[in-house]
Design a protein around this motif. Structure first.
Motif, PDB file in Angstrom:
ATOM      1  N   VAL A  77       0.545  -0.771  -0.412  1.00  0.00           N
ATOM      2  CA  VAL A  77       0.191   0.423   0.068  1.00  0.00           C
ATOM      3  C   VAL A  77       0.836   1.500   0.054  1.00  0.00           C
ATOM      4  CG1 VAL A  77      -1.674   0.993   1.090  1.00  0.00           C
ATOM      5  CG2 VAL A  77      -1.671  -1.251   1.170  1.00  0.00           C
ATOM      6  N   PRO A  78       0.746   1.679  -1.196  1.00  0.00           N
ATOM      7  CA  PRO A  78       1.862   3.228  -1.009  1.00  0.00           C
ATOM      8  C   PRO A  78       0.899   4.041   0.013  1.00  0.00           C
ATOM      9  CG  PRO A  78       0.217   2.984  -3.814  1.00  0.00           C
ATOM     10  CD  PRO A  78      -0.589   1.864  -2.030  1.00  0.00           C
ATOM     11  N   THR A  79       1.633   4.793   0.273  1.00  0.00           N
ATOM     12  CA  THR A  79       2.103   5.579   1.997  1.00  0.00           C
ATOM     13  C   THR A  79       2.776   6.358   2.239  1.00  0.00           C
ATOM     14  OG1 THR A  79       2.464   3.262   2.897  1.00  0.00           O
ATOM     15  CG2 THR A  79       2.704   5.676   4.616  1.00  0.00           C
ATOM     16  N   LEU A  80       2.177   7.648   2.581  1.00  0.00           N
ATOM     17  CA  LEU A  80       2.665   9.078   2.674  1.00  0.00           C
ATOM     18  C   LEU A  80       2.595   9.664   4.276  1.00  0.00           C
ATOM     19  CD1 LEU A  80       3.069  12.018   1.934  1.00  0.00           C
ATOM     20  CD2 LEU A  80       0.469  12.509   2.246  1.00  0.00           C
ATOM     21  N   GLU A  81       3.969   9.726   4.740  1.00  0.00           N
ATOM     22  CA  GLU A  81       4.643  10.163   6.051  1.00  0.00           C
ATOM     23  C   GLU A  81       4.274  11.462   6.316  1.00  0.00           C
ATOM     24  OE1 GLU A  81       7.317   8.341   8.131  1.00  0.00           O
ATOM     25  OE2 GLU A  81       8.252   9.837   7.570  1.00  0.00           O
ATOM     26  N   LEU A  82       3.380  12.556   7.462  1.00  0.00           N
ATOM     27  CA  LEU A  82       3.906  13.607   7.086  1.00  0.00           C
ATOM     28  C   LEU A  82       4.095  14.439   8.543  1.00  0.00           C
ATOM     29  CD1 LEU A  82      -0.991  13.977   6.768  1.00  0.00           C
ATOM     30  CD2 LEU A  82       1.235  14.576   5.266  1.00  0.00           C
ATOM     31  N   GLN A  83       5.064  13.071   9.183  1.00  0.00           N
ATOM     32  CA  GLN A  83       6.308  13.882  10.637  1.00  0.00           C
ATOM     33  C   GLN A  83       6.344  14.875   9.719  1.00  0.00           C
ATOM     34  OE1 GLN A  83       8.579  10.818  11.673  1.00  0.00           O
ATOM     35  NE2 GLN A  83       8.858  11.724  13.480  1.00  0.00           N
ATOM     36  N   SER A  84       7.622  15.291   9.035  1.00  0.00           N
ATOM     37  CA  SER A  84       7.568  16.264   8.524  1.00  0.00           C
ATOM     38  C   SER A  84       7.586  17.758   8.076  1.00  0.00           C
ATOM     39  CB  SER A  84       9.425  16.481   7.615  1.00  0.00           C
ATOM     40  OG  SER A  84       8.922  15.748   6.561  1.00  0.00           O
ATOM     41  N   ARG A  85       5.945  17.113   7.352  1.00  0.00           N
ATOM     42  CA  ARG A  85       5.190  18.688   6.893  1.00  0.00           C
ATOM     43  C   ARG A  85       4.269  19.223   7.509  1.00  0.00           C
ATOM     44  NH1 ARG A  85       5.861  17.143   1.695  1.00  0.00           N
ATOM     45  NH2 ARG A  85       7.039  15.792   0.202  1.00  0.00           N
ATOM     46  N   ILE A  86       4.094  19.140   8.930  1.00  0.00           N
ATOM     47  CA  ILE A  86       3.232  19.509   9.451  1.00  0.00           C
ATOM     48  C   ILE A  86       3.438  20.749  10.914  1.00  0.00           C
ATOM     49  CG2 ILE A  86       1.272  19.216  11.459  1.00  0.00           C
ATOM     50  CD1 ILE A  86       1.280  16.628  11.058  1.00  0.00           C
ATOM     51  N   SER A  87       3.334  22.201   9.928  1.00  0.00           N
ATOM     52  CA  SER A  87       3.276  23.145  10.501  1.00  0.00           C
ATOM     53  C   SER A  87       3.718  23.735  12.302  1.00  0.00           C
ATOM     54  CB  SER A  87       2.786  24.341  10.145  1.00  0.00           C
ATOM     55  OG  SER A  87       1.719  25.122  10.437  1.00  0.00           O
ATOM     56  N   GLU A  88       4.902  23.553  12.796  1.00  0.00           N
ATOM     57  CA  GLU A  88       4.879  23.901  14.220  1.00  0.00           C
ATOM     58  C   GLU A  88       3.705  25.055  14.707  1.00  0.00           C
ATOM     59  OE1 GLU A  88       7.973  24.832  17.839  1.00  0.00           O
ATOM     60  OE2 GLU A  88       7.973  25.051  15.405  1.00  0.00           O
ATOM     61  N   GLU A  89       3.405  26.378  13.619  1.00  0.00           N
ATOM     62  CA  GLU A  89       2.703  26.923  14.423  1.00  0.00           C
ATOM     63  C   GLU A  89       1.107  26.102  14.847  1.00  0.00           C
ATOM     64  OE1 GLU A  89       0.316  31.065  12.743  1.00  0.00           O
ATOM     65  OE2 GLU A  89       1.994  30.138  11.846  1.00  0.00           O
ATOM     66  N   LEU A  90       0.511  25.503  13.589  1.00  0.00           N
ATOM     67  CA  LEU A  90      -0.687  25.153  13.338  1.00  0.00           C
ATOM     68  C   LEU A  90      -0.579  23.650  14.576  1.00  0.00           C
ATOM     69  CD1 LEU A  90      -3.205  23.759  12.192  1.00  0.00           C
ATOM     70  CD2 LEU A  90      -2.114  22.912  10.602  1.00  0.00           C
ATOM     71  N   TYR A  91       0.356  22.904  14.467  1.00  0.00           N
ATOM     72  CA  TYR A  91       0.420  21.689  15.648  1.00  0.00           C
ATOM     73  C   TYR A  91       0.232  22.802  17.234  1.00  0.00           C
ATOM     74  CZ  TYR A  91       2.007  19.692  19.978  1.00  0.00           C
ATOM     75  OH  TYR A  91       2.352  18.793  20.729  1.00  0.00           O
ATOM     76  N   ASN A  92       0.926  23.909  17.638  1.00  0.00           N
ATOM     77  CA  ASN A  92       1.184  25.481  18.733  1.00  0.00           C
ATOM     78  C   ASN A  92      -0.685  25.276  19.020  1.00  0.00           C
ATOM     79  OD1 ASN A  92       3.060  24.178  19.655  1.00  0.00           O
ATOM     80  ND2 ASN A  92       3.889  26.309  18.362  1.00  0.00           N
ATOM     81  N   LYS A  93      -1.543  25.752  17.664  1.00  0.00           N
ATOM     82  CA  LYS A  93      -2.423  26.236  18.162  1.00  0.00           C
ATOM     83  C   LYS A  93      -3.918  25.060  18.335  1.00  0.00           C
ATOM     84  CE  LYS A  93      -3.087  29.914  14.668  1.00  0.00           C
ATOM     85  NZ  LYS A  93      -3.431  29.962  13.210  1.00  0.00           N
TER      86      LYS A  93
END
Length: 428
Positions: free
Chosen positions: A105-121
């Protein structure tokens, strides 16, 4: 980072991740045309997504997990519903994923693609130390259009939930709308404190019996006070003695047994709200308005609907009494505006909505919402707290929606499923 799988659902749904040079974990070029439709039932998380991997365009389902290994932990390996997953979206790709047929199954990893600003909010919303609602620091910054659209949706959700109770009662009453309305109206005449005995009284006294005596106000009053258990014992005044005599005859005629009188509560109530006064008002309404729901369905103007309740006149005995045999200073016993508003909100608006939903007639649903727009906002601690946060609340439409928002979204920190929470996360 500390977050739930719902956060990844949110990020995928709105494509809030870095999409430049997007690739699968195997290095194949990836393009997303549609994230798909979010699925809240069993099966893959998103249906009917469209993506391109390399030179091939795929249409199908997308599954989202915190870790790739969650696929096996959640029992998807041998579940045929997941065989047509075209993309596995994960925060961390800890293991390669193969289906039973050997397809990777093709897999997309988001670990390095989420902004810190969005996460903090997000983290501040869901894991913060707020005392009332998660977005209490930001709700006042949400624009009016977003707030209005979301409150409309939440209000409809609230009305649909409450309509389920009407539908259940309607089934017990074999589809009799008038009887069901009569029972709900009676319960709401109890105004929470005496809602239960009012409801029990109404269920013990079918509307059909009242209809047979509709031309005799004394008999209607006798039936209602008698079934409420207020005509037992000895009286001095002429009025309760007449009621007692009438009820003695009618109870035998219709084989009626009163509810237990001790269920009624007087303590900590203003005399104007004593159950005896509410019963007198209820009796006056029954005398004045036969087939009340039918009239309500026909009346279009809010003023006319209000008049059904404000223009009732109780028996003259109650002008200087709050209880039998206890005389008091003369005072009007007509229903106050606040009491009428509660009845219009909890009974009339609800039944207009329920009737429209049951008969698939948007006209009555629209009338229900319009009525709420013309009623003043309720006053309680929850509404007061929203006002203190800067939320503008003028009508029952808004206050009812905010009560649903608090109880069904804020209390469970469902910020990612909330239009207000979504807007706050997206604000720069």
């Amino acid at each position: 980072m500390l977050f739930t799988e719902d956060f990844l659902h949110y990020i995928w749904k709105f494509r809030l991740f870095e999409r430049e040079n997007l690739q699968t974990v195997d290095g194949e070029e990836l393009e997303i045309f549609s994230a798909g439709l979010h699925n809240s039932d069993s099966g893959p998380d998103f249906h009917n997504a469209r993506i391109r991997i390399g030179e091939t365009i795929w249409a199908g389902n997308v599954e989202v997990h915190l870790s790739a290994s969650d696929w096996q932990k959640h029992g998807h390996t041998h579940d045929g519903a997941f065989d047509n997953v075209i993309l596995h979206v994960v925060y961390r790709n800890d293991v390669p994923l193969f289906l039973p047929n050997g397809r990777k199954v093709p897999t997309l990893e988001l670990q390095s693609r989420i902004s810190e600003e969005l996460y903090n909010k997000y983290h501040k919303l869901v894991f913060g130390n707020q005392t009332f609602i998660p977005c209490e620091a930001g709700i006042a910054t949400v624009d009016g259009l977003t707030m209005q659209n979301w409150l409309t949706r939440v209000l409809v959700e609230r009305m649909e939930k409450r309509s389920a109770n009407v539908a259940a009662a309607l089934a017990l009453n074999k589809g009799d709308w008038e009887e069901t309305f009569y029972q709900f109206l009676a319960a709401n005449f109890g105004f929470k404190v005496n809602a239960l005995p009012f409801e029990l009284m109404a269920k013990s006294l079918p509307q059909l019996i009242l209809a047979k005596n509709k031309n005799n106000a004394m008999q209607i009053e006798a039936l209602i006070f008698g079934q409420a258990g207020f005509l037992e014992g000895e009286f001095k005044d002429e009025y309760p003695l007449k009621l007692q005599k009438e009820y003695g005859y009618l109870s035998k005629k219709y084989n009626l047994k009163p509810i237990e009188n001790h269920l009624w509560k007087f303590m900590r109530l203003r005399p104007q709200n004593f159950p005896t006064i509410r019963l007198a008002q209820f009796a006056a309404l029954i005398v004045q308005s036969n087939h009340l729901l039918s009239k309500i369905l026909e009346i279009k103007e809010v003023k006319a609907l209000r008049g059904l309740f404000t223009e009732i006149k109780v028996n003259d005995y109650w002008e200087d009494h709050y209880r039998f045999d206890l005389q008091s200073k003369p005072s009007s016993k007509s229903m106050g505006d606040g009491s009428v508003d509660i009845l219009l909100l909890n009974t009339v608006a609800l039944f207009l909505f329920s009737y429209g939903k049951q008969h698939q007639q948007q006209y009555y649903i629209s009338r229900s919402l319009k009525l709420l727009e013309n009623l003043p906002a309720e006053k309680n601690n929850i509404i007061a707290d929203f006002v203190n946060l800067g939320v503008k609340i003028d009508t029952a439409f808004e206050s009812q929606a905010l009560l649903e928002l608090k109880n069904s979204y804020c209390n469970y920190k469902k910020c990612l499923q909330c239009g207000v929470g979504n807007k706050i996360l997206k604000l720069a």
